[in-house]
Write an enzyme that holds these catalytic residues in place. Structure first.
Site, PDB file in Angstrom:
ATOM      1  N   ARG A  80      41.808  12.723  19.377  1.00  0.00           N
ATOM      2  CA  ARG A  80      42.744  11.570  19.446  1.00  0.00           C
ATOM      3  C   ARG A  80      42.691  10.629  20.804  1.00  0.00           C
ATOM      4  O   ARG A  80      43.491  10.250  21.402  1.00  0.00           O
ATOM      5  CB  ARG A  80      44.317  12.079  19.285  1.00  0.00           C
ATOM      6  CG  ARG A  80      44.487  12.524  17.913  1.00  0.00           C
ATOM      7  CD  ARG A  80      44.599  11.379  16.789  1.00  0.00           C
ATOM      8  NE  ARG A  80      44.856  11.850  15.588  1.00  0.00           N
ATOM      9  CZ  ARG A  80      46.317  11.930  15.067  1.00  0.00           C
ATOM     10  NH1 ARG A  80      47.164  11.208  15.610  1.00  0.00           N
ATOM     11  NH2 ARG A  80      46.438  12.096  13.805  1.00  0.00           N
ATOM     12  N   ARG A  86      47.803   5.927  21.744  1.00  0.00           N
ATOM     13  CA  ARG A  86      48.877   5.501  22.459  1.00  0.00           C
ATOM     14  C   ARG A  86      49.371   5.934  23.732  1.00  0.00           C
ATOM     15  O   ARG A  86      50.106   5.250  24.376  1.00  0.00           O
ATOM     16  CB  ARG A  86      50.090   5.948  21.628  1.00  0.00           C
ATOM     17  CG  ARG A  86      50.321   5.173  20.235  1.00  0.00           C
ATOM     18  CD  ARG A  86      51.128   5.824  19.140  1.00  0.00           C
ATOM     19  NE  ARG A  86      50.664   7.048  19.016  1.00  0.00           N
ATOM     20  CZ  ARG A  86      50.993   7.806  17.753  1.00  0.00           C
ATOM     21  NH1 ARG A  86      52.010   7.641  17.230  1.00  0.00           N
ATOM     22  NH2 ARG A  86      50.621   8.885  17.437  1.00  0.00           N
ATOM     23  N   ARG A  88      47.937  -2.637  20.198  1.00  0.00           N
ATOM     24  CA  ARG A  88      48.864  -2.063  19.165  1.00  0.00           C
ATOM     25  C   ARG A  88      49.909  -2.916  18.913  1.00  0.00           C
ATOM     26  O   ARG A  88      50.672  -3.061  17.750  1.00  0.00           O
ATOM     27  CB  ARG A  88      49.055  -0.845  19.356  1.00  0.00           C
ATOM     28  CG  ARG A  88      50.044   0.140  18.626  1.00  0.00           C
ATOM     29  CD  ARG A  88      48.938   0.393  17.146  1.00  0.00           C
ATOM     30  NE  ARG A  88      50.080   1.136  16.111  1.00  0.00           N
ATOM     31  CZ  ARG A  88      50.986   0.899  15.793  1.00  0.00           C
ATOM     32  NH1 ARG A  88      51.274  -0.564  15.537  1.00  0.00           N
ATOM     33  NH2 ARG A  88      51.967   1.682  14.933  1.00  0.00           N
ATOM     34  N   ASP A  94      40.934   6.900  10.578  1.00  0.00           N
ATOM     35  CA  ASP A  94      42.058   8.104  10.472  1.00  0.00           C
ATOM     36  C   ASP A  94      41.366   8.792   9.010  1.00  0.00           C
ATOM     37  O   ASP A  94      40.561   8.080   8.170  1.00  0.00           O
ATOM     38  CB  ASP A  94      43.348   7.350   9.797  1.00  0.00           C
ATOM     39  CG  ASP A  94      44.351   8.395   9.811  1.00  0.00           C
ATOM     40  OD1 ASP A  94      44.636   8.549  10.997  1.00  0.00           O
ATOM     41  OD2 ASP A  94      44.499   9.109   8.729  1.00  0.00           O
ATOM     42  N   TYR A  96      47.428  15.963   1.813  1.00  0.00           N
ATOM     43  CA  TYR A  96      48.120  14.925   2.072  1.00  0.00           C
ATOM     44  C   TYR A  96      47.980  13.950   0.687  1.00  0.00           C
ATOM     45  O   TYR A  96      49.008  13.197   0.094  1.00  0.00           O
ATOM     46  CB  TYR A  96      47.139  13.941   2.948  1.00  0.00           C
ATOM     47  CG  TYR A  96      47.719  14.343   4.319  1.00  0.00           C
ATOM     48  CD1 TYR A  96      48.938  14.003   4.837  1.00  0.00           C
ATOM     49  CD2 TYR A  96      46.754  14.904   5.090  1.00  0.00           C
ATOM     50  CE1 TYR A  96      49.213  14.195   6.156  1.00  0.00           C
ATOM     51  CE2 TYR A  96      46.985  15.591   6.357  1.00  0.00           C
ATOM     52  CZ  TYR A  96      48.036  14.964   6.757  1.00  0.00           C
ATOM     53  OH  TYR A  96      48.574  15.208   8.131  1.00  0.00           O
TER      54      TYR A  96
END
Ligand code: CP3
Length: 352
Positions: A26, A30, A39, A75, A150
């Site tokens: 990752r 962020r 973003r 993703d 998921y």
């Protein structure tokens, strides 16, 4: 661009390197102000579906942090979306599917997508990124079981209890779905490599919530199928990394999946992982992401400890045991990368 730094690829193949390479799960995200700035203007799905933006944020950590490999900004949930499950963003929580799989009819309706059509935006982002970086680029997918979790789970994204109920009560249907997902995963990884990915990582993030028998039957079996297909397509030449979280108790089986690198979380001793592997695979990991929220001297101490634990020789790729946390100070990440780059040299001295 031509590779100027291939340390990561050499380490995947257990070849000689002058130091231990590092990248961070990752790493585009962020914690970087440069990411947050983009973003602010675009939502997450727009970012991953626009190759220019995806490529720009893929390159950010390579330039800012100095990692030895990039991972394409995307993703794991884009593949189920291409199979027919509409994805949306629940702001503050993350990506979610509008509907979940419950019946055989719903499984039958899923496509095995042609990645060059439905996932072209990922492939274009890879192609574009490869033009502009001189370190290797990693492509990725979720493992069949993690994607299944998921696709089936509608409520509990912590323990996936409905996905687990599904495998206990409808095993044949579960296998039907997992078979379909496995073909889609293998096709997608192959396409990513054809468009320029130098290695691929399989994220089995939720392997560790299964019991031993279920892990073998519903996760490992399908990882093996994917690994075999990708290996066959490229004569075994493109490295495959397997990150299976919370499953060190089954490490011997994981080592034997046919992958080149196993990525371990922080709950296992990396020296023990190396011993158990008999140096037959490379080991990636395994700093606790929370260490990066501590003081800089703690970051250095804990990074050095992992290098020391792995010990002399090749085949170690430094990484975290799971994704970097959004609140991580950038300064600590830079310190981590510098520490690994300088402190790891002495473990490779016998090479030079
Ligand atoms: O590593 C990288 O830098 C490449 C990009 C990447 C993302 N997701 C971007 C992302 C990768 C490799 C993933 C994998 C992924 N996605 C996994 C497996 C690995 C893991 O961390 O366990 C899983 C389970 C997902 C699904 C997912 N995506 C969740 C559960 C969430 C919400 C939680 C969160 O971290 O926000 C995401 C969103 C997501 N994926 C973000 C990023 C950068 C945050 C998006 C944002 O709001 O800016």
């Amino acid at each position: 661009m031509e590779l100027k730094n291939d340390l990561f690829l050499r380490a995947c193949r257990r070849e000689k390197t002058e130091r231990t390479p590092i990248w961070i799960m990752r790493q585009a995200g962020r914690y970087l102000p440069e990411y947050r700035k983009i973003r602010q203007r675009y939502d997450f799905l727009t970012m991953i579906k626009t190759p220019e933006i995806a490529s720009e944020v893929t390159i950010q950590p390579i330039e800012i942090i100095g990692v030895d490999a990039g991972i394409i900004f995307s993703d794991i949930l884009v593949l189920p979306e291409a199979m027919g499950l509409k994805l949306y963003i629940d702001e503050g929580k993350g990506p979610r599917f509008e509907k979940h799989i419950q019946s055989e009819a719903e499984i039958d309706k899923l496509f095995i997508p042609d990645p060059t059509d439905k996932l072209k935006y990922v492939l274009d982002a890879i192609k574009l990124t490869k033009r502009n970086i001189d370190v290797p680029l990693i492509g990725f997918s979720g493992s069949p079981w993690t994607l299944f979790a998921y696709m089936v789970e509608s409520e509990s994204l912590k323990d996936f209890k409905n996905a687990k109920i599904f495998i206990y009560s409808k095993p044949e249907l579960a296998h039907k779905l997992l078979e379909k997902i496995s073909i889609a995963v293998a096709d997608f990884l192959i396409a990513q490599i054809e468009y320029g990915a130098d290695a691929v990582q399989i994220f089995d993030t939720w392997g560790g919530i299964l019991g031993y028998d279920e892990f073998k039957e519903f996760s490992l079996k399908y990882i093996r199928i994917v690994v075999e297909k990708v290996k066959a397509r490229f004569n075994g030449k493109v490295p495959i990394i397997l990150f299976s979280k919370g499953t060190w108790q089954w490490i011997d089986e994981i080592i034997n999946t046919g992958c080149d690198v196993i990525s371990i979380d922080w709950t296992f001793d990396i020296s023990e992982a190396r011993k158990r592997s008999l140096d037959s695979v490379s080991i990636q990991g395994n700093l606790d992401p929370v260490v990066l929220l501590s003081e800089p001297d703690v970051v250095v101490r804990e990074a050095v400890k992992i290098l020391e634990r792995y010990g002399e020789g090749d085949g170690h790729i430094f990484n975290l045991g799971h994704g970097i946390l959004p609140e991580t100070p950038v300064e600590n990440v830079k310190i981590l990368v510098q520490t690994v780059k300088s402190e790891s040299q002495k473990y490779h001295k016998q090479n030079f």
